[in-house]
Design a protein around this motif. Sequence first.
Motif, mmCIF file in Angstrom:
data_model
loop_
_atom_site.group_PDB
_atom_site.id
_atom_site.type_symbol
_atom_site.label_atom_id
_atom_site.label_comp_id
_atom_site.label_asym_id
_atom_site.label_seq_id
_atom_site.Cartn_x
_atom_site.Cartn_y
_atom_site.Cartn_z
ATOM 1 N N UNK A 96 0.846 -1.191 0.000
ATOM 2 C CA UNK A 96 0.000 0.000 0.000
ATOM 3 C C UNK A 96 0.884 1.245 0.000
ATOM 4 N N UNK A 97 0.610 2.147 -0.951
ATOM 5 C CA UNK A 97 1.433 3.351 -1.031
ATOM 6 C C UNK A 97 1.024 4.366 0.030
ATOM 7 N N UNK A 98 1.857 5.385 0.201
ATOM 8 C CA UNK A 98 1.658 6.367 1.256
ATOM 9 C C UNK A 98 0.348 7.130 1.057
ATOM 10 N N UNK A 99 0.036 7.485 -0.198
ATOM 11 C CA UNK A 99 -1.177 8.243 -0.476
ATOM 12 C C UNK A 99 -2.430 7.458 -0.081
ATOM 13 N N UNK A 100 -2.429 6.146 -0.413
ATOM 14 C CA UNK A 100 -3.578 5.307 -0.052
ATOM 15 C C UNK A 100 -3.683 5.166 1.454
ATOM 16 N N UNK A 101 -2.562 4.975 2.120
ATOM 17 C CA UNK A 101 -2.557 4.834 3.580
ATOM 18 C C UNK A 101 -3.128 6.078 4.245
ATOM 19 N N UNK A 102 -2.747 7.243 3.742
ATOM 20 C CA UNK A 102 -3.243 8.499 4.303
ATOM 21 C C UNK A 102 -4.739 8.646 4.055
ATOM 22 N N UNK A 103 -5.192 8.213 2.857
ATOM 23 C CA UNK A 103 -6.624 8.284 2.520
ATOM 24 C C UNK A 103 -7.434 7.410 3.471
ATOM 25 N N UNK A 117 -4.656 -1.960 -4.135
ATOM 26 C CA UNK A 117 -4.916 -1.221 -5.379
ATOM 27 C C UNK A 117 -5.071 -2.164 -6.567
ATOM 28 N N UNK A 118 -5.546 -3.361 -6.285
ATOM 29 C CA UNK A 118 -5.812 -4.357 -7.317
ATOM 30 C C UNK A 118 -7.321 -4.524 -7.397
ATOM 31 N N UNK A 119 -7.876 -4.431 -8.591
ATOM 32 C CA UNK A 119 -9.335 -4.431 -8.733
ATOM 33 C C UNK A 119 -9.778 -5.472 -9.762
ATOM 34 N N UNK A 120 -9.830 -6.750 -9.365
ATOM 35 C CA UNK A 120 -10.260 -7.801 -10.299
ATOM 36 C C UNK A 120 -11.701 -7.578 -10.769
ATOM 37 N N UNK A 121 -11.991 -8.082 -11.954
ATOM 38 C CA UNK A 121 -13.302 -7.876 -12.572
ATOM 39 C C UNK A 121 -13.943 -9.223 -12.898
ATOM 40 N N UNK A 122 -15.221 -9.336 -12.571
ATOM 41 C CA UNK A 122 -16.039 -10.454 -13.023
ATOM 42 C C UNK A 122 -17.118 -9.844 -13.904
ATOM 43 N N UNK A 123 -17.162 -10.228 -15.169
ATOM 44 C CA UNK A 123 -18.194 -9.688 -16.053
ATOM 45 C C UNK A 123 -18.614 -10.725 -17.075
#
Length: 298
Positions: free
Chosen positions: A1-8, A49-55
């Motif tokens: 997890x990057x710093x920006x995401x951690x802060x968010x 920050x991984x967003x798998x897709x089922x479609x």
Amino acid sequence: MDKETAEFLAKHPYIPTKFIALDAETTGLEAETDKIIEIAAIKFDLLSNDHPVFESLINPAVKLPRKITNITGITNKMLVDQPPFAELAHDLKAFIGDLPIVAYNAKFDKGFLDAEFANVGIVLNNHYHCALNLAKAAFSLPNYKLATVAQHCNIQLDEAHRAKADAIAAGRVFMCAAVTLGHINEIKPKSAFGKPKGADHKAYPPNEDGKLYGQTIVFTGELSITRAEAFEAAAELGLEIKTGVSKKTDYLVVGEQDENLVGPSGISSKQLKAQDLIDEGFDIQILDEDEFMELTKG
């Protein structure tokens, strides 16, 4: 997890670090009788920050109404070789797991998913968040179509009314609205009853390029949006707004009724007339507010 995401995440701890953003395209508006024709589920994982897709497109085993093709771009030919929902139900259930589900007008998508899963003996007990209701609580906008709210949140929506694009937008709108509100309680307090406030339906002529141009709509009861907002959304679709139900009515939108105005039945005279005409064989669709918003979505 990057710093920006951690802060968010530290700043907004009420936002789930993992959730499913979901959208279903369907043959119509009634979960009891209509079928899903396309499903998309996006697994938002803010930790990785991984967003798998089922479609998948889905063969509903019924002919697709032309108006649905006009809205979605999905044709009968596109569906004929696709799997029925039953074939992918277990894989979809496994993909969703026990994560919370976010949908734009969650009541609509939940109704269809529950019905389709029930046909194969699966019960989905996941908690739902309604990004539409959250957006209504967070933003003051002329309407709450997904495209309008996405634009307000600077979210790109290139292929509205296709499941993957709508699901991604719903997930991002959910986060945008949550950050604005500072919570994810999407229940918007109802206003006190009163006669629907002011808008002249004649001031909202139908958009000739609207997807439902040539059809008519009537409203009854109290909605969470103003009559002006409802009329604007209907006119944008190409619908001609009428004040009374007749044999030429295509849609009746039913809001919450005040028994002091309509009597103990809680049903307005407009709805009673529409039901009588339906019994006579006239094709009038009675929608609640959520279903009307789904019709305007995108």
